[in-house]
Design an enzyme around this catalytic site. Structure first.
Site, PDB file in Angstrom:
ATOM      1  N   GLY A 106       3.220  -3.202   3.468  1.00 33.45           N
ATOM      2  CA  GLY A 106       4.157  -4.306   3.504  1.00 33.45           C
ATOM      3  C   GLY A 106       3.480  -5.636   3.747  1.00 33.45           C
ATOM      4  NE  ARG A 121      -6.492  -4.028   2.247  1.00 29.78           N
ATOM      5  CZ  ARG A 121      -7.405  -4.921   2.535  1.00 29.78           C
ATOM      6  NH1 ARG A 121      -8.689  -4.583   2.491  1.00 29.78           N
ATOM      7  NH2 ARG A 121      -7.083  -6.156   2.876  1.00 29.78           N
ATOM      8  CB  CYS A 177      -0.895   0.000   1.244  1.00 25.60           C
ATOM      9  SG  CYS A 177      -1.737  -1.561   1.539  1.00 25.60           S
TER      10      CYS A 177
END
Length: 611
Positions: free
Chosen positions: A78, A50, A2
């Site tokens: 991550g 996202r 993201c």
């Protein structure tokens, strides 16, 4: 995977500053095309874009937990590959979970362990946490810097974001670039925590940064260390195999389709073979993706960086493993397309001038996105297994400079710069200072001889300097196309282990990367097992060079030629008028940089403050 953004201000009420945090967040919309969210508190505001990978309905961010003493909020980019084990441990400690996402594991891990959660995570991350219990911001970057994280201190707090563009979208940030920024641009990688944009810091890999009313503090929670290597060769090979196999298995976990980038080199071929070993028992074929150029195999000419064409080796791996393969063929028109260059420069926030090596990988990710959302990459294999030509060139041992500069002098573009600019930036002096600063960090063991100490230096510089730019490039190009890349070789345990392996083990079979070849020989075709290192592919089509020359001539013809501020227009004009076959690598690289700078000036509108 993201984009994160945030603003902390101890002198303002940020609940009425939503517009600013929205601008920061939406500047990175390509990093997170699936969802976005904003959270605002009195002194902190977070944004999140996202790309949904795990727990598609449950991983929405920013994510928060109300505690009796205040709200704790997380914005996270991550993947935490050991999140299942961490979640089990947290449940035993009394935590209850409402989602199946690794995001919630990180948040609750912080509630349990504080900033020490970073030391328990295995994976890649750029994290912002607002702890309303203490009025403190916590920023965390993964150990190897696989995920980008930038920040800008302000008089009463800080701005942060996955990319500089998020920070520069805020009214408090000035898009300025000074002489040192240009020096770092020419150097090709950041020096410590400084990048191209004035004042915008780069969070160092393996660090936690905390910000409260008393100021900003930085803590290093991981760094490479020098330790004795006690295993023999066969034990080392078994350890390497087990570690890579485990990494691949964990990094294939996703709730979306995934594939592997395949170049036909040793690194990507090993990942392809091991991914097949993991997926085939489940009835799933590995999806592989590659890029090539028209007639590249038939007309390929070896050079000092690329010794062989990729095409035949890719075909051998596809046949050997039985992958579901997708190949993208890019001609000179696609590679030189100004619209593609604009996407690349916008993605990287800087004009690094890597030309078709940037545009080809960006276009590959765009094509790949039609099939998968997650792609495993062999990036960093060369730095970790000592596979570059400059790891083993004798000239590097006495070169007194970064190894790649010693081994690849043809990339020096100073012959196309003005004398005034050369004297202004003093790149040799800046490079020399940066080199000696880096050497001061290198961990050694007592009693090592001169050659072993030099080998450690070469390895360390590759892992902490050269690799950072490659990781950043991979992340930016992939995320611009809405693709998450996972890098199984970028595992801190593997890196730490291999840093201490004796140099002779890295070349025991007479080739570079002996340990990787031996550890995964059973999943490789013979041709790839015997292939020498060849760099990332670059087109040799002279029509591409001709297209660059025409575009540069168009820039030269403009009334305002600010894009040439680094160059001598007469020398550039002479090179742009040559027969394409007579264009040397430095001239081609100069063309690429000029065209990137022209786009950068238009897209980012930097204020250049050179003195």
């Amino acid at each position: 995977m993201c984009g994160v953004a945030g603003w902390v201000s101890f002198d303002r009420d940020l609940t009425v500053e939503r517009q600013a945090i929205e601008a920061m967040t939406h500047s990175m919309r390509q990093r997170g095309p699936d969802e976005w969210g904003i959270w605002t508190g009195r002194h902190a505001a977070f944004g999140h874009r996202r790309l949904s990978i795990i727990d598609l309905p449950g991983g929405t961010q920013p994510m928060s937990v109300d505690t009796p003493d205040g709200e704790v909020v997380l914005t996270y980019s991550g993947e935490t590959y050991n999140f299942v084990a961490l979640r089990d441990e947290l449940r035993r400690r009394g935590h209850q979970f409402r989602t199946a996402s690794d995001t919630e594991v990180v948040l609750r891990g912080y509630l349990e362990w504080g900033e020490a959660v970073a030391e328990r995570m295995v994976g890649m991350c750029a994290i912002g946490l607002w702890d309303g219990r203490t009025g403190r911001l916590v920023l965390i970057r993964d150990r190897l810097g696989t995920k980008p994280l930038h920040y800008l201190p302000t008089p009463d707090g800080v701005l942060f974001g996955s990319e500089p563009k998020a920070i520069l979208a805020h009214p408090l940030a000035a898009p300025a670039v000074d002489t040192d920024g240009i020096r770092r641009l020419l150097l090709g990688f950041p020096t410590t925590d400084e990048g191209v944009w004035s004042g915008v810091k780069i969070a160092r890999p393996g660090t936690v940064i905390t910000v409260d009313r008393s100021g900003l503090r930085e803590h290093t929670y991981w760094r490479l260390t020098a330790e004795p290597h006690t295993e023999d060769r066969e034990s080392t090979i078994r350890t390497v195999r087990a570690m890579i196999e485990d990494n691949v298995a964990h990094e294939l976990v996703a709730d979306v389709p995934r594939g592997v980038l395949l170049s036909g080199g040793l690194d990507s071929s090993v990942l392809t073979g091991l991914a097949d070993r993991s997926l085939r028992p489940r009835g799933e074929a590995v999806r592989t993706f590659s890029v090539d150029f028209p007639d590249q195999t038939e007309n390929f000419k070896p050079d000092t960086i690329r010794g062989s064409a990729d095409g035949p080796y890719i075909a051998d791996v596809v046949e050997h493993v039985g992958t579901d393969h997708h190949q993208l063929i890019l001609d000179h028109r696609a590679l030189s397309d100004p619209a593609v260059r604009r996407e690349v420069v916008a993605a990287w926030d800087a004009p690094y001038g890597m030309g078709d090596m940037n545009s080809s990988i960006f276009l590959l990710f765009k094509a790949l996105k039609e099939h998968v959302t997650v792609a495993l990459s062999g990036e960093a294999g060369d730095e970790i297994f000592m596979g570059h030509l400059w790891h083993h060139a004798e000239s590097v041992y006495s070169g007194g400079n970064f190894p790649w500069f010693v081994a690849w002098p043809q990339l020096d573009t100073s012959s196309y710069m003005t004398q005034e600019f050369i004297e202004l930036v003093d790149l040799p002096g800046f490079t020399r200072d940066s080199y000696h600063d880096a050497l001061a960090e290198v961990p050694h063991l007592d009693g090592e001889d001169t050659r072993r100490r030099k080998q450690r230096e070469i390895a360390y510089l590759g892992l902490t300097r050269f690799m950072r730019t490659l990781e950043d490039r991979l992340d930016r190009m992939a995320m611009r196309a809405g693709v998450e890349t996972r890098v199984p070789f970028c595992d801190h345990r593997l890196v730490q282990y291999l840093y201490n392996v004796p140099w002779a083990m890295h070349t025991f079979d007479g080739h570079e990367k002996s340990l990787l070849r031996a550890a995964a020989r059973d999943v490789l075709p013979d041709s790839v097992a015997g292939r020498r290192k060849s760099g990332y592919p670059s087109t040799q089509d002279l029509r591409y060079v001709a297209a660059l020359q025409q575009q540069v001539r168009d820039v030269l013809a403009e009334a305002n030629t600010d894009a040439l501020f680094m160059c001598d227009p007469a020398k550039v004009a002479e090179a742009a008028a040559r027969n394409p076959a007579e264009v040397d690598p430095a001239a081609r690289f100069t063309f690429e940089r000029i065209l990137d700078v022209a786009v950068w000036l238009d897209v980012a509108k930097p204020s250049l403050k050179l003195s």
